[in-house]
Write a protein that holds these residues in place. Structure first.
Motif, mmCIF file in Angstrom:
data_model
loop_
_atom_site.group_PDB
_atom_site.id
_atom_site.type_symbol
_atom_site.label_atom_id
_atom_site.label_comp_id
_atom_site.label_asym_id
_atom_site.label_seq_id
_atom_site.Cartn_x
_atom_site.Cartn_y
_atom_site.Cartn_z
ATOM 1 N N ILE A 209 -19.584 -1.766 2.628
ATOM 2 C CA ILE A 209 -18.174 -1.531 2.337
ATOM 3 C C ILE A 209 -17.370 -1.507 3.625
ATOM 4 C CG2 ILE A 209 -16.508 0.118 1.365
ATOM 5 C CD1 ILE A 209 -18.867 1.105 -0.425
ATOM 6 N N GLY A 210 -16.316 -2.309 3.641
ATOM 7 C CA GLY A 210 -15.367 -2.285 4.756
ATOM 8 C C GLY A 210 -14.300 -1.242 4.462
ATOM 9 N N ALA A 211 -14.323 -0.126 5.184
ATOM 10 C CA ALA A 211 -13.479 1.021 4.859
ATOM 11 C C ALA A 211 -12.127 0.943 5.545
ATOM 12 C CB ALA A 211 -14.194 2.316 5.263
ATOM 13 N N GLY A 212 -11.065 1.063 4.738
ATOM 14 C CA GLY A 212 -9.719 1.166 5.282
ATOM 15 C C GLY A 212 -9.394 2.596 5.672
ATOM 16 N N GLU A 213 -8.188 2.792 6.121
ATOM 17 C CA GLU A 213 -7.752 4.115 6.556
ATOM 18 C C GLU A 213 -7.775 5.102 5.378
ATOM 19 O OE1 GLU A 213 -3.878 6.120 8.827
ATOM 20 O OE2 GLU A 213 -3.813 4.060 8.075
ATOM 21 N N ASN A 214 -8.361 6.285 5.612
ATOM 22 C CA ASN A 214 -8.416 7.377 4.633
ATOM 23 C C ASN A 214 -9.268 7.057 3.399
ATOM 24 O OD1 ASN A 214 -6.620 8.969 6.183
ATOM 25 N ND2 ASN A 214 -4.857 7.963 5.234
ATOM 26 N N LEU A 215 -10.185 6.114 3.498
ATOM 27 C CA LEU A 215 -10.996 5.800 2.323
ATOM 28 C C LEU A 215 -11.836 6.997 1.889
ATOM 29 C CD1 LEU A 215 -11.990 3.736 0.239
ATOM 30 C CD2 LEU A 215 -13.832 3.141 1.832
ATOM 31 N N PHE A 216 -12.448 7.689 2.846
ATOM 32 C CA PHE A 216 -13.302 8.816 2.490
ATOM 33 C C PHE A 216 -12.495 9.946 1.831
ATOM 34 C CE2 PHE A 216 -16.150 7.339 6.159
ATOM 35 C CZ PHE A 216 -16.861 6.508 5.317
ATOM 36 N N PHE B 123 -14.740 7.317 11.322
ATOM 37 C CA PHE B 123 -14.225 6.226 12.148
ATOM 38 C C PHE B 123 -12.960 6.687 12.862
ATOM 39 C CE2 PHE B 123 -16.159 3.606 8.580
ATOM 40 C CZ PHE B 123 -17.303 3.291 9.303
ATOM 41 N N THR B 124 -12.790 6.235 14.090
ATOM 42 C CA THR B 124 -11.561 6.550 14.815
ATOM 43 C C THR B 124 -10.448 5.612 14.367
ATOM 44 O OG1 THR B 124 -12.028 5.010 16.623
ATOM 45 C CG2 THR B 124 -12.919 7.259 16.823
ATOM 46 N N GLU B 125 -9.209 5.973 14.683
ATOM 47 C CA GLU B 125 -8.066 5.128 14.315
ATOM 48 C C GLU B 125 -8.165 3.765 14.978
ATOM 49 O OE1 GLU B 125 -3.167 5.237 14.588
ATOM 50 O OE2 GLU B 125 -4.344 7.033 15.041
ATOM 51 N N ASP B 126 -8.647 3.734 16.222
ATOM 52 C CA ASP B 126 -8.793 2.455 16.927
ATOM 53 C C ASP B 126 -9.848 1.579 16.259
ATOM 54 O OD1 ASP B 126 -8.293 0.739 19.391
ATOM 55 O OD2 ASP B 126 -10.460 1.096 19.567
ATOM 56 N N GLU B 127 -10.960 2.189 15.790
ATOM 57 C CA GLU B 127 -12.017 1.422 15.124
ATOM 58 C C GLU B 127 -11.524 0.848 13.793
ATOM 59 O OE1 GLU B 127 -15.851 3.926 16.890
ATOM 60 O OE2 GLU B 127 -14.938 4.465 14.962
ATOM 61 N N LEU C 186 0.830 -1.200 0.000
ATOM 62 C CA LEU C 186 0.000 0.000 0.000
ATOM 63 C C LEU C 186 0.869 1.256 0.000
ATOM 64 C CD1 LEU C 186 -2.904 1.004 -0.015
ATOM 65 C CD2 LEU C 186 -2.865 0.979 2.492
ATOM 66 N N GLU C 187 1.961 1.231 0.748
ATOM 67 C CA GLU C 187 2.864 2.384 0.779
ATOM 68 C C GLU C 187 3.555 2.577 -0.571
ATOM 69 O OE1 GLU C 187 3.242 4.788 2.992
ATOM 70 O OE2 GLU C 187 1.568 3.809 4.034
ATOM 71 N N LYS C 188 3.867 1.481 -1.268
ATOM 72 C CA LYS C 188 4.459 1.596 -2.604
ATOM 73 C C LYS C 188 3.490 2.277 -3.565
ATOM 74 C CE LYS C 188 7.740 -2.279 -2.687
ATOM 75 N NZ LYS C 188 8.076 -3.567 -3.350
ATOM 76 N N ILE C 189 2.211 1.913 -3.469
ATOM 77 C CA ILE C 189 1.202 2.530 -4.326
ATOM 78 C C ILE C 189 1.075 4.010 -3.995
ATOM 79 C CG2 ILE C 189 -1.272 2.585 -4.860
ATOM 80 C CD1 ILE C 189 -1.278 -0.464 -4.447
ATOM 81 N N ARG C 190 1.048 4.323 -2.703
ATOM 82 C CA ARG C 190 0.952 5.738 -2.306
ATOM 83 C C ARG C 190 2.165 6.542 -2.759
ATOM 84 N NH1 ARG C 190 -1.223 4.373 3.825
ATOM 85 N NH2 ARG C 190 -3.456 4.266 3.294
ATOM 86 N N ALA D 209 -4.340 6.722 -1.290
ATOM 87 C CA ALA D 209 -4.805 5.364 -1.612
ATOM 88 C C ALA D 209 -5.297 4.700 -0.340
ATOM 89 C CB ALA D 209 -3.688 4.538 -2.240
ATOM 90 N N SER D 210 -6.295 3.835 -0.482
ATOM 91 C CA SER D 210 -6.864 3.150 0.674
ATOM 92 C C SER D 210 -7.408 1.794 0.252
ATOM 93 C CB SER D 210 -7.988 3.993 1.288
ATOM 94 O OG SER D 210 -8.605 3.318 2.364
ATOM 95 N N THR D 211 -7.366 0.858 1.173
ATOM 96 C CA THR D 211 -7.953 -0.457 0.925
ATOM 97 C C THR D 211 -9.424 -0.452 1.331
ATOM 98 O OG1 THR D 211 -7.215 -1.182 3.114
ATOM 99 C CG2 THR D 211 -5.776 -1.677 1.235
ATOM 100 N N PHE D 212 -10.175 -1.398 0.776
ATOM 101 C CA PHE D 212 -11.576 -1.567 1.173
ATOM 102 C C PHE D 212 -12.056 -2.945 0.750
ATOM 103 C CE2 PHE D 212 -11.850 -0.045 -3.151
ATOM 104 C CZ PHE D 212 -12.932 -0.711 -3.705
ATOM 105 N N ARG D 213 -13.109 -3.403 1.372
ATOM 106 C CA ARG D 213 -13.811 -4.628 0.962
ATOM 107 C C ARG D 213 -15.246 -4.249 0.645
ATOM 108 N NH1 ARG D 213 -10.560 -6.466 5.461
ATOM 109 N NH2 ARG D 213 -9.147 -8.142 4.821
ATOM 110 N N GLN D 214 -15.881 -5.012 -0.241
ATOM 111 C CA GLN D 214 -17.209 -4.610 -0.697
ATOM 112 C C GLN D 214 -18.057 -5.820 -1.041
ATOM 113 O OE1 GLN D 214 -17.526 -1.232 -3.496
ATOM 114 N NE2 GLN D 214 -18.604 -2.635 -4.869
#
Length: 412
Positions: free
Chosen positions: A125-132, A145-149, A87-91, A99-104
């Motif tokens: 949708i399962g939202a990864g960090e920074n999806l929005f 969502f909080t970072e802990d969530e 993910l960091e390589k893509i960013r 960039a962010s991961t997600f499931r749908q």
């Protein structure tokens, strides 16, 4: 040069009808080219607007099978989740904003209820960090969502406006919905910030958007609670420039495919730009073909210019002889006739450009097509019309320059 241009303009004004008929082939050819280019430019602009979603340059890279997105139930369990390193390589790719991961899953796989209401269509949708941020969505009510969530999972959800309208008659914040019989607390409402700018070209586009269903977002690591296993992810990538979407999508797919040992499925860019680019290639090919056909009228116009310039040389034989007898040089006579020919065709080119733009606007309005002005093509058309005058006026100018002054004066 200025004197030659003045003489050329005087000659055109003196023989208005003859000059207009001479320019007609050039006018028709240039007008046809500008009209064709304007319509094609407008069509390509519409394709690009459709591609970027009115400003949302997002590429989705997901597991693909036989050219389309893979069915989650058919994905081998050996496919790993997206690692932080990938993910960091893509960013880190040039042109990537975030960039962010997600499931749908579609809601029929994970039904959504609130009391007596249910979401009939849409996505969970399962939202990864920074999806929005990546999708350019904004939480307009409640919280994100909080970072802990995100990291540890939490039975909380964020809804879009369509889902709120489908499930609630009042404020949804703090209320509970069920996703596949699991309770989730609504903590926020999210909105696509580009949605207000969306223009619908047809009533079908409006209804398709209206009935596309809502979206329900949960923290990505909460996904196993509703589907019992940790299925592979997709990656959303916000790209700075539309023109780089295909390139970045393919680069990201190569990064995600590294280390995957099965040929059954593989990551691929699901951006619509490939099909859009194919369509642009097709329209560009059609444009070149039609321009080639329209250019035939320029050839006819050029022959007409050559013919009328030969007539002009014949009519002005005595004038040419007199000028030569008074000391006019070879190149002076030649430049005079070349200038007259170039002025004639350049005026035809300018008139053709104006008529082409007007014609394209009328056609675009009548046929409900888009219209776009291409400044480079306007410049090319005018320059090309001047070149036609120089090329096809070359022989008459050469003939005039080679006249023997004694023979020319005697002919009178």
């Amino acid at each position: 040069m200025l004197e030659n241009i003045r003489l050329a303009l005087r000659g055109i004004i003196t023989h208005k009808m003859r000059s207009f008929l001479t320019m007609l082939g050039v006018i028709i050819g240039i007008a046809s080219i500008i009209g064709i280019v304007s319509i094609v430019q407008g069509t390509n602009a519409r394709l690009e607007k459709s591609l970027i979603g009115s400003g949302n340059n997002v590429v989705t890279v997901a597991l693909s099978q036989d050219g389309s997105q893979a069915d989650p139930s058919s994905i081998p369990i050996s496919i790993p989740v997206v690692s932080d390193e990938k993910l960091e390589k893509i960013r880190g790719l040039s042109g990537v904003v975030s960039a962010s991961t997600f499931r749908q899953r579609e809601v029929w796989n994970a039904p959504v209820y609130h009391g007596n209401y249910s979401l009939s269509s849409g996505k969970v949708i399962g939202a990864g960090e920074n999806l929005f941020d990546t999708l350019q969505y904004k939480v307009v009510k409640g919280r994100d969502f909080t970072e802990d969530e995100i990291k540890n999972g939490g039975k909380v959800t964020i809804l879009d406006m369509k889902t709120v309208e489908a499930l609630f008659d009042d404020d949804p914040i703090g209320q509970v919905i069920e996703i596949k019989s699991e309770p989730f607390v609504v903590v926020g409402i999210v909105k696509d910030m580009n949605a207000e700018e969306q223009d619908y070209e047809t009533i079908d586009e409006y209804y398709n958007a209206s009935y596309s269903g809502g979206s329900v977002y949960i923290p990505e690591n909460t996904w196993p609670i509703i589907l019992q296993y940790d299925e592979p992810q997709s990656v959303a990538i916000h790209v700075a420039q539309t023109s780089r979407m295909v390139f970045i999508g393919r680069r990201a797919a190569r990064i995600l495919n590294s280390g995957i040992e099965t040929d059954a499925v593989s990551y691929a860019s699901l951006s619509s730009e490939d099909s859009e680019n194919n369509m642009k290639t097709l329209t560009d090919s059609i444009q070149l073909m039609l321009i080639g056909i329209a250019s035939l009228s320029l050839l006819v116009g050029g022959i007409g210019v050559m013919n009328i310039m030969l007539v002009s040389v014949t009519e002005r034989t005595a004038e040419i002889g007199l000028k030569k007898a008074l000391g006019a040089k070879y190149r002076t006579i030649m430049y005079q006739f070349l200038t007259e020919s170039a002025v004639l065709t350049s005026m035809g080119g300018i008139i053709g450009v104006i008529l082409g733009i007007i014609m394209a606007r009328i056609i675009a309005y009548a046929a409900n097509l888009d219209f776009g002005i291409s400044v480079p093509w306007i410049i090319i058309s005018v320059v090309f019309s001047v070149l036609i005058g120089v090329i096809f006026g070359g022989w008459p100018a050469l003939r005039a320059a080679k006249l023997n002054p004694i023979d020319a004066l005697r002919r009178e």
